[in-house]
Motif scaffolding. Structure first.
Motif, PDB file in Angstrom:
ATOM      1  N   ILE A 282       0.832  -1.198   0.000  1.00 30.48           N
ATOM      2  CA  ILE A 282       0.000   0.000   0.000  1.00 30.48           C
ATOM      3  C   ILE A 282       0.866   1.248   0.000  1.00 30.48           C
ATOM      4  O   ILE A 282       1.820   1.354   0.780  1.00 30.48           O
ATOM      5  N   GLU A 283       0.513   2.185  -0.862  1.00 31.57           N
ATOM      6  CA  GLU A 283       1.186   3.488  -0.906  1.00 31.57           C
ATOM      7  C   GLU A 283       0.284   4.521  -0.235  1.00 31.57           C
ATOM      8  O   GLU A 283      -0.868   4.704  -0.634  1.00 31.57           O
ATOM      9  N   PHE A 284       0.799   5.186   0.779  1.00 34.53           N
ATOM     10  CA  PHE A 284       0.106   6.289   1.436  1.00 34.53           C
ATOM     11  C   PHE A 284       0.747   7.588   0.941  1.00 34.53           C
ATOM     12  O   PHE A 284       1.946   7.807   1.145  1.00 34.53           O
ATOM     13  N   PHE A 285      -0.046   8.443   0.323  1.00 35.33           N
ATOM     14  CA  PHE A 285       0.515   9.632  -0.324  1.00 35.33           C
ATOM     15  C   PHE A 285      -0.411  10.824  -0.138  1.00 35.33           C
ATOM     16  O   PHE A 285      -1.528  10.712   0.378  1.00 35.33           O
ATOM     17  N   ALA A 286       0.059  11.986  -0.566  1.00 32.39           N
ATOM     18  CA  ALA A 286      -0.747  13.206  -0.610  1.00 32.39           C
ATOM     19  C   ALA A 286      -0.270  14.019  -1.801  1.00 32.39           C
ATOM     20  O   ALA A 286       0.938  14.207  -1.988  1.00 32.39           O
ATOM     21  N   CYS A 287      -1.194  14.479  -2.615  1.00 34.01           N
ATOM     22  CA  CYS A 287      -0.828  15.231  -3.819  1.00 34.01           C
ATOM     23  C   CYS A 287      -0.167  16.564  -3.492  1.00 34.01           C
ATOM     24  O   CYS A 287       0.488  17.158  -4.354  1.00 34.01           O
ATOM     25  N   SER A 288      -0.334  17.044  -2.259  1.00 29.34           N
ATOM     26  CA  SER A 288       0.295  18.309  -1.854  1.00 29.34           C
ATOM     27  C   SER A 288       1.768  18.140  -1.514  1.00 29.34           C
ATOM     28  O   SER A 288       2.471  19.127  -1.295  1.00 29.34           O
TER      29      SER A 288
ATOM     30  N   VAL B  19       4.439  -6.238   7.687  1.00 25.50           N
ATOM     31  CA  VAL B  19       5.716  -6.946   7.768  1.00 25.50           C
ATOM     32  C   VAL B  19       6.897  -6.061   7.373  1.00 25.50           C
ATOM     33  O   VAL B  19       8.045  -6.358   7.703  1.00 25.50           O
ATOM     34  N   SER B  20       6.629  -4.961   6.661  1.00 28.99           N
ATOM     35  CA  SER B  20       7.719  -4.073   6.258  1.00 28.99           C
ATOM     36  C   SER B  20       7.139  -2.734   5.843  1.00 28.99           C
ATOM     37  O   SER B  20       5.992  -2.662   5.385  1.00 28.99           O
ATOM     38  N   ARG B  21       7.953  -1.671   6.015  1.00 28.95           N
ATOM     39  CA  ARG B  21       7.520  -0.351   5.572  1.00 28.95           C
ATOM     40  C   ARG B  21       8.720   0.478   5.145  1.00 28.95           C
ATOM     41  O   ARG B  21       9.854   0.220   5.532  1.00 28.95           O
ATOM     42  N   PHE B  22       8.427   1.486   4.362  1.00 28.49           N
ATOM     43  CA  PHE B  22       9.447   2.444   3.942  1.00 28.49           C
ATOM     44  C   PHE B  22       8.780   3.811   3.768  1.00 28.49           C
ATOM     45  O   PHE B  22       7.769   3.908   3.079  1.00 28.49           O
TER      46      PHE B  22
ATOM     47  N   TYR C 160       5.247   3.554   2.225  1.00 26.28           N
ATOM     48  CA  TYR C 160       4.833   2.279   1.625  1.00 26.28           C
ATOM     49  C   TYR C 160       4.853   1.209   2.709  1.00 26.28           C
ATOM     50  O   TYR C 160       5.842   1.077   3.444  1.00 26.28           O
ATOM     51  N   ILE C 161       3.772   0.441   2.811  1.00 24.12           N
ATOM     52  CA  ILE C 161       3.678  -0.608   3.823  1.00 24.12           C
ATOM     53  C   ILE C 161       3.282  -1.919   3.145  1.00 24.12           C
ATOM     54  O   ILE C 161       2.328  -1.952   2.357  1.00 24.12           O
ATOM     55  N   LEU C 162       4.029  -2.972   3.454  1.00 24.88           N
ATOM     56  CA  LEU C 162       3.714  -4.310   2.945  1.00 24.88           C
ATOM     57  C   LEU C 162       2.995  -5.093   4.031  1.00 24.88           C
ATOM     58  O   LEU C 162       3.509  -5.227   5.147  1.00 24.88           O
ATOM     59  N   PHE C 163       1.821  -5.584   3.709  1.00 25.06           N
ATOM     60  CA  PHE C 163       1.022  -6.391   4.637  1.00 25.06           C
ATOM     61  C   PHE C 163       1.010  -7.841   4.165  1.00 25.06           C
ATOM     62  O   PHE C 163       0.862  -8.121   2.979  1.00 25.06           O
TER      63      PHE C 163
ATOM     64  N   CYS D  97       6.324   5.758 -10.066  1.00 23.23           N
ATOM     65  CA  CYS D  97       6.996   4.508  -9.698  1.00 23.23           C
ATOM     66  C   CYS D  97       6.018   3.410  -9.294  1.00 23.23           C
ATOM     67  O   CYS D  97       6.115   2.269  -9.777  1.00 23.23           O
ATOM     68  N   PHE D  98       5.093   3.730  -8.408  1.00 19.14           N
ATOM     69  CA  PHE D  98       4.202   2.707  -7.853  1.00 19.14           C
ATOM     70  C   PHE D  98       3.294   2.087  -8.911  1.00 19.14           C
ATOM     71  O   PHE D  98       3.168   0.853  -8.965  1.00 19.14           O
ATOM     72  N   PRO D  99       2.636   2.877  -9.778  1.00 22.76           N
ATOM     73  CA  PRO D  99       1.816   2.266 -10.825  1.00 22.76           C
ATOM     74  C   PRO D  99       2.605   1.352 -11.754  1.00 22.76           C
ATOM     75  O   PRO D  99       2.116   0.283 -12.138  1.00 22.76           O
TER      76      PRO D  99
END
Length: 253
Positions: free
Chosen positions: A146-152, A215-218, A206-209, A162-164
């Motif tokens: 999962i990508e957590f983002f904000a357009c601002s 289990v991992s994040r960046f 970015y968080i991997l579930f 990158c993510f897409p």
């Protein structure tokens, strides 16, 4: 040739339709009438400085074109260099012209934001409730990135491609991709331990579930742990071992 023509048409359409690019285009274009009215005694000196600034801009842009992975990051850096060189050259004409361009670029910064890459690839745009349902549903894929983002956030815009593109390469029945816009759902940040302090320095996160458990994040939990290197597909691929997950899927693990 046809693809190049389509790319040029798409770029021109973006310049005309998007306020961020259109306003910058008009600001840079306004230099021409201002330049034509420059005092004759500055013309020769001004022309020499223009050539120097143009060559320096080409050099920096060429370096960035090689180093940058996304179009959005390249455009952001190129526009920054162009603004610096334009203001520097304007000082040759009249310091008031340089002040004028500084004010114009400041107003553009306040009025318009650089647009992020709009396509999602195979990633799903999720609300916090949808994400919670997917993570708690045992019938979905084993892994969710999962990508957590904000357009601002300028960092989110720079890395938005990158993510897409990763999702297109690595999505399968074992691994799925999703995005959550914290600009729309800021309260979700605290739920997943993402700090929005310090100018949103932890975005994008970015968080991997795995089966609903993280289990991992960046980057890491800490506010000051924002990555020093630009976010790239290679960085994310290595951090979350996406090649290994793809091999697990191929081998039926």
């Amino acid at each position: 040739m046809e693809k190049k023509r389509e790319g040029v048409m798409e770029a021109m359409s973006r310049i005309v339709s998007d306020p961020y690019y259109f306003l910058h285009f008009m600001a840079f274009f306004s230099y021409l009438p201002i330049r034509s009215s420059a005092a004759p005694y500055t013309s020769h000196r001004l022309f020499d400085r223009e050539i120097q600034a143009f060559l320096a801009f080409l050099m920096f842009s060429a370096i960035k074109m090689v180093r940058e992975e996304t179009w959005e990051a390249f455009v952001a850096d190129s526009l920054l260099y162009a603004k610096i060189f334009l203001i520097a050259v304007s000082l040759i004409m009249d310091y008031r012209v340089a002040i004028w361009f500084s004010v114009i670029f400041s107003v553009i910064y306040l009025l318009a934001q650089q647009p992020a890459f709009s396509k999602l690839g195979t990633a799903k745009k999720l609300t916090p409730m949808q994400l919670e349902d997917l993570l708690s549903d045992g019938r979905t894929t084993k892994y969710w990135l999962i990508e957590f983002f904000a357009c601002s956030s300028s960092k989110c815009v720079r890395s938005s491609r990158c993510f897409p593109e990763l999702s297109i390469t690595y999505s399968n029945n074992l691994l799925s991709f999703g995005t959550v816009d914290l600009g729309l759902f800021p309260n979700t940040a605290a739920q997943f331990g993402i700090s929005l302090a310090g100018g949103m320095s932890q975005l994008p996160t970015y968080i991997l579930f795995e089966k609903g458990a993280e289990v991992s994040r960046f980057p890491d939990f800490y506010v000051d742990a924002a990555p020093s290197l630009p976010i790239t597909k290679k960085l994310l691929c290595q951090h979350f071992e996406l090649d290994r997950l793809l091999l697990d899927y191929i081998n039926g693990a």
